[in-house]
Scaffold this motif. Structure first.
Motif, short mmCIF file in Angstrom:
data_model
loop_
_atom_site.label_atom_id
_atom_site.label_comp_id
_atom_site.label_asym_id
_atom_site.label_seq_id
_atom_site.Cartn_x
_atom_site.Cartn_y
_atom_site.Cartn_z
N VAL A 1 0.84 -1.21 0.00
CA VAL A 1 0.00 0.00 0.00
C VAL A 1 0.87 1.25 0.00
O VAL A 1 0.62 2.21 -0.75
N VAL A 2 1.91 1.26 0.82
CA VAL A 2 2.79 2.43 0.89
C VAL A 2 3.54 2.61 -0.43
O VAL A 2 3.74 3.74 -0.89
N ALA A 3 3.94 1.51 -1.05
CA ALA A 3 4.67 1.59 -2.33
C ALA A 3 3.82 2.23 -3.42
O ALA A 3 4.36 2.89 -4.32
N GLY A 4 2.52 2.06 -3.35
CA GLY A 4 1.63 2.69 -4.33
C GLY A 4 1.93 2.23 -5.74
O GLY A 4 1.88 1.03 -6.04
N ASP A 5 2.30 3.19 -6.61
CA ASP A 5 2.51 2.86 -8.02
C ASP A 5 3.94 2.38 -8.31
O ASP A 5 4.30 2.17 -9.47
N ILE A 6 4.76 2.21 -7.28
CA ILE A 6 6.11 1.68 -7.49
C ILE A 6 6.03 0.18 -7.73
O ILE A 6 5.39 -0.55 -6.95
N ASP A 7 6.63 -0.29 -8.80
CA ASP A 7 6.68 -1.71 -9.09
C ASP A 7 7.81 -2.33 -8.25
O ASP A 7 8.98 -2.16 -8.57
N ILE A 8 7.44 -3.04 -7.21
CA ILE A 8 8.45 -3.59 -6.29
C ILE A 8 8.76 -5.06 -6.59
O ILE A 8 9.49 -5.70 -5.83
N THR A 9 8.25 -5.56 -7.69
CA THR A 9 8.45 -6.99 -7.98
C THR A 9 9.91 -7.34 -8.22
O THR A 9 10.33 -8.47 -7.97
N ASP A 10 10.69 -6.38 -8.71
CA ASP A 10 12.11 -6.65 -8.97
C ASP A 10 13.01 -6.22 -7.81
O ASP A 10 14.24 -6.37 -7.89
N PHE A 11 12.43 -5.68 -6.75
CA PHE A 11 13.23 -5.25 -5.60
C PHE A 11 13.65 -6.47 -4.77
O PHE A 11 12.97 -7.50 -4.75
N GLN A 12 14.78 -6.33 -4.07
CA GLN A 12 15.19 -7.34 -3.09
C GLN A 12 14.52 -7.01 -1.76
O GLN A 12 15.01 -6.16 -1.00
N LEU A 13 13.41 -7.67 -1.49
CA LEU A 13 12.63 -7.37 -0.29
C LEU A 13 12.53 -8.59 0.61
O LEU A 13 12.30 -9.71 0.13
#
Length: 279
Positions: A70-82
């Motif tokens: 929710v906080v990421a919003g429109d950021i595509d975090i699928t490629d992030f190291q999370l």
């Protein structure tokens, strides 16, 4: 670069997540989101309680991952190291530091709580982290909104300057940030000597993205008012300070300053390193 990002799933804690996500956008750093909570143990037998605790742990993990999305919003975090980590804890700062050390995190990122005069100077958890953590701590104001990080302001008393500058550079250069260094000159300073010290230290840094400001200290103003004046002039993306953990930076620096100046200065994200005490 590995960053441990703490959250309590509150609105105020979104600021630290936004800042960490912006870092990840500009540099491929690994983010671990850390959520700590406490369960009161009812008068159950161990089997019943452990089943309940496991269920609450899984619910918390889902809540944490959903909160970050929710906080990421429109950021595509699928490629992030999370990574996501849940910790049941009575003393949260201890477990945050323990996790960061065990997993060799480069930084701890935490949102500063608002209200009640910034929770008696940045809140209990962030204050303990600043006072006790060997790992540098990023303290992000609750109103922070994500934007490109461009420059840092390193306020220095010039003691152990060369070593501290290298630490600032190690943070700033991977992100291609400009480094602004600031020192307030006192009448007792030996003319020229400190300037030469600074220039020699900067010459040893390969990149030329470092600018040095030396300002005369006006004793009619508090140190906080001096800092605020320069922060408004330079408008850094993040302020960098070093604190002697035996003498709390924020107690020494802020308590004598007026509330309006501190409130204004606290609008900027801060990165606090532990200052090595020279013998």
């Amino acid at each position: 670069m590995k960053i441990l990002v703490t959250t309590d799933l509150s609105t105020n804690s979104k600021a630290g997540i936004r800042f960490a996500l912006q870092l990840a956008l500009q540099y491929q750093c690994e983010l671990t989101f850390f959520y700590g909570y406490h369960l009161k143990k009812p008068t159950w037998n161990d089997t019943t309680y452990n089943s309940f605790a496991d269920s609450e742990h899984q619910k918390s993990l889902v809540a944490l991952t959903d909160f970050v999305k929710v906080v990421a919003g429109d950021i595509d975090i699928t490629d992030f190291q999370l990574n996501y980590y849940i910790q049941e804890s009575l003393f949260l700062p201890h477990h945050i530091i323990e996790y960061a050390l065990l997993h060799e995190c480069s930084f701890i990122c935490i949102s500063r709580r608002g209200a009640s005069w910034h929770r008696k100077l940045f809140g209990s958890v962030s204050k303990v982290l600043i006072q006790e953590s060997a790992i540098p701590v990023m303290v992000i104001p609750p109103g922070y909104r994500r934007k490109k990080i461009k420059n840092v302001l390193y306020a220095s008393d010039l003691s152990n300057f060369e070593r501290e500058l290298k630490m600032v550079v190690n943070f700033a250069h991977p992100l291609q940030l400009k480094i602004e260094t600031l020192h307030f000159r006192l009448p007792s300073d030996i003319t020229g000597n400190k300037k030469v010290l600074v220039e020699d230290a900067i010459q040893k840094i390969p990149a030329k993205s470092i600018r040095f400001y030396e300002e005369n200290y006006d004793f009619s103003l508090s140190l906080m008012e001096h800092l605020l004046k320069m922060v408004k002039k330079i408008n850094p993306s993040i302020m960098i300070m070093f604190t002697d953990q035996q003498r709390d930076l924020f107690e020494r620096l802020f308590t004598a300053s007026n509330a309006a100046a501190l409130s204004s200065l606290a609008k900027w994200p801060m990165l606090v390193f532990r200052k090595e005490v020279l013998s």
